[in-house]
Design a protein around this motif. Structure first.
Motif, short mmCIF file in Angstrom:
data_model
loop_
_atom_site.label_atom_id
_atom_site.label_comp_id
_atom_site.label_asym_id
_atom_site.label_seq_id
_atom_site.Cartn_x
_atom_site.Cartn_y
_atom_site.Cartn_z
N SER A 150 0.83 -1.20 0.00
CA SER A 150 0.00 0.00 0.00
C SER A 150 0.87 1.26 0.00
CB SER A 150 -0.90 0.01 1.24
OG SER A 150 -1.53 1.26 1.40
N ASP A 151 0.35 2.34 -0.57
CA ASP A 151 1.04 3.62 -0.52
C ASP A 151 1.00 4.24 0.87
OD1 ASP A 151 1.72 3.51 -3.20
OD2 ASP A 151 -0.08 4.59 -3.85
N GLY A 152 0.05 3.80 1.68
CA GLY A 152 -0.10 4.36 3.02
C GLY A 152 0.81 3.68 4.03
N ALA A 153 1.63 4.48 4.73
CA ALA A 153 2.56 3.91 5.71
C ALA A 153 1.82 3.20 6.84
CB ALA A 153 3.45 5.01 6.28
N GLN A 154 0.72 3.77 7.32
CA GLN A 154 -0.01 3.13 8.41
C GLN A 154 -0.61 1.80 7.96
OE1 GLN A 154 -2.42 5.47 11.20
NE2 GLN A 154 -4.07 3.98 10.95
N ALA A 155 -1.05 1.73 6.72
CA ALA A 155 -1.60 0.47 6.20
C ALA A 155 -0.53 -0.62 6.23
CB ALA A 155 -2.12 0.67 4.78
N ARG A 156 0.68 -0.27 5.79
CA ARG A 156 1.77 -1.25 5.79
C ARG A 156 2.15 -1.65 7.22
NH1 ARG A 156 3.81 2.66 2.39
NH2 ARG A 156 5.70 3.07 3.64
N SER A 157 2.27 -0.63 8.07
CA SER A 157 2.69 -0.89 9.44
C SER A 157 1.69 -1.75 10.19
CB SER A 157 2.87 0.45 10.18
OG SER A 157 3.21 0.24 11.52
N GLN A 158 0.41 -1.45 10.07
CA GLN A 158 -0.61 -2.21 10.78
C GLN A 158 -0.74 -3.63 10.24
OE1 GLN A 158 -0.96 -0.23 13.80
NE2 GLN A 158 -2.71 -1.62 13.62
N SER A 183 12.66 -4.49 1.10
CA SER A 183 12.18 -3.10 1.03
C SER A 183 11.37 -2.73 2.27
CB SER A 183 11.34 -2.88 -0.23
OG SER A 183 10.20 -3.70 -0.23
N LEU A 184 10.65 -3.68 2.84
CA LEU A 184 9.91 -3.41 4.08
C LEU A 184 10.87 -3.29 5.26
CD1 LEU A 184 6.88 -5.83 3.63
CD2 LEU A 184 6.77 -3.33 3.72
N LEU A 185 11.88 -4.14 5.31
CA LEU A 185 12.86 -4.08 6.40
C LEU A 185 13.67 -2.79 6.35
CD1 LEU A 185 14.10 -7.78 6.23
CD2 LEU A 185 12.62 -6.79 7.99
N ARG A 186 13.74 -2.18 5.16
CA ARG A 186 14.46 -0.92 5.00
C ARG A 186 13.52 0.24 4.70
NH1 ARG A 186 20.03 -2.24 1.60
NH2 ARG A 186 20.63 -4.12 2.76
N ASP A 187 12.24 0.06 4.97
CA ASP A 187 11.24 1.07 4.64
C ASP A 187 11.65 2.44 5.19
OD1 ASP A 187 8.02 0.80 3.76
OD2 ASP A 187 8.55 2.62 4.87
N PRO A 188 11.53 3.50 4.40
CA PRO A 188 11.92 4.82 4.88
C PRO A 188 11.08 5.33 6.05
CG PRO A 188 10.86 4.96 2.73
CD PRO A 188 11.13 3.52 2.98
N ASP A 189 9.89 4.79 6.20
CA ASP A 189 9.06 5.18 7.34
C ASP A 189 9.47 4.34 8.56
OD1 ASP A 189 6.50 4.73 9.13
OD2 ASP A 189 6.15 6.58 8.02
N ASP A 190 9.86 5.01 9.64
CA ASP A 190 10.37 4.30 10.80
C ASP A 190 9.36 3.32 11.41
OD1 ASP A 190 12.87 5.45 10.69
OD2 ASP A 190 12.42 7.04 12.14
N GLU A 191 8.09 3.71 11.46
CA GLU A 191 7.08 2.82 12.06
C GLU A 191 6.88 1.57 11.22
OE1 GLU A 191 5.73 2.98 15.09
OE2 GLU A 191 7.17 4.60 15.29
N VAL A 192 6.94 1.72 9.91
CA VAL A 192 6.83 0.54 9.04
C VAL A 192 8.03 -0.37 9.24
CG1 VAL A 192 6.70 -0.28 6.66
CG2 VAL A 192 5.47 1.78 7.33
#
Length: 228
Positions: free
Chosen positions: A85-93, A113-122
């Motif tokens: 998903s383009d949404g960081a919260q969607a990926r994180s949750q 790419s998820l393990l290195r996601d630019p969003d810290d919460e993800v």
């Protein structure tokens, strides 16, 4: 004529979906609780969609619990689809929920790419999920990937990564030893602090970081003196 049981189920489904979008967070919380108390596979989409936008932590936590109560053959494909998903919260949750479900069939979806996601919460959610879902044969490779994230972010981000290494256990030791002599002093300090936690999980992270930073500042000879 629609059977009474089906009509009742459809009515309850409609009520829960509507309540999940209510303005009041307590109403949304009760709706998520109801969804988990009376698990209904037809609610998977509504629950996952709400996870992506829900602002309240407690409601998100209840949504995750409700999803863990549903059949994995329904939840896993839907959650895996959220990981792009383009949404960081969607990926994180989605990652958080997959870690709570704990079905290793989801492991292939935990990408670099998820393990290195630019969003810290993800990224933090990906680290936790990876440690839970990785087969034993993949844990050394996972540790080698996670070591690339040492030194990243603030205290909370670094603590999350250190906890992931602690949960991996002894397979993490070789990569942490190598990182402990990295050219980057921030990476060295984080690696040293993580090694301390790996050997003593009850030690405080802040104390471990302070000790590691002193050791890095003093150099190899001073590090031995600092331990005394």
């Amino acid at each position: 004529m629609v059977p009474i049981n089906t009509a009742h189920r459809n009515s309850r489904h409609t009520q829960v979906v509507g309540a999940l979008a209510a303005r009041d967070s307590s109403t949304r919380l009760r709706a998520a609780l109801a969804a988990g108390t009376h698990p209904t596979p037809e609610l998977v989409d509504a629950l996952v969609q709400r996870c992506a936008i829900e602002p309240d932590f407690f409601v998100r936590d209840m949504l995750t619990w409700a999803l863990t109560r549903l059949p994995t053959q329904k939840t896993l494909p839907r959650l895996v689809a959220e990981l792009v998903s383009d949404g960081a919260q969607a990926r994180s949750q989605a990652l958080h929920t997959l870690s709570k479900i704990g079905d290793r069939a989801a492991w292939p979806a935990i990408t670099r790419s998820l393990l290195r996601d630019p969003d810290d919460e993800v990224a933090r959610s990906a680290w936790r999920a990876a440690v839970v879902l990785a087969p034993d044969a993949e844990k050394s490779a996972l540790a080698a990937e996670l070591v690339t994230q040492l030194g990243r972010g603030d205290r909370e981000v670094q603590l999350s990564l250190s906890r992931a290494f602690v949960d991996l256990g002894e397979v993490a030791e070789p990569v942490l030893e190598a990182a402990a002599v990295d050219n980057d002093p921030v990476v060295r300090a984080h690696a040293n602090a993580t090694q301390r936690l790996l050997h003593d999980p009850d030690a405080g992270f802040d104390l471990a970081v302070d000790a590691a930073r002193r050791a890095v500042a003093l150099g190899p000879d001073g590090a031995e003196a600092a331990e005394c």
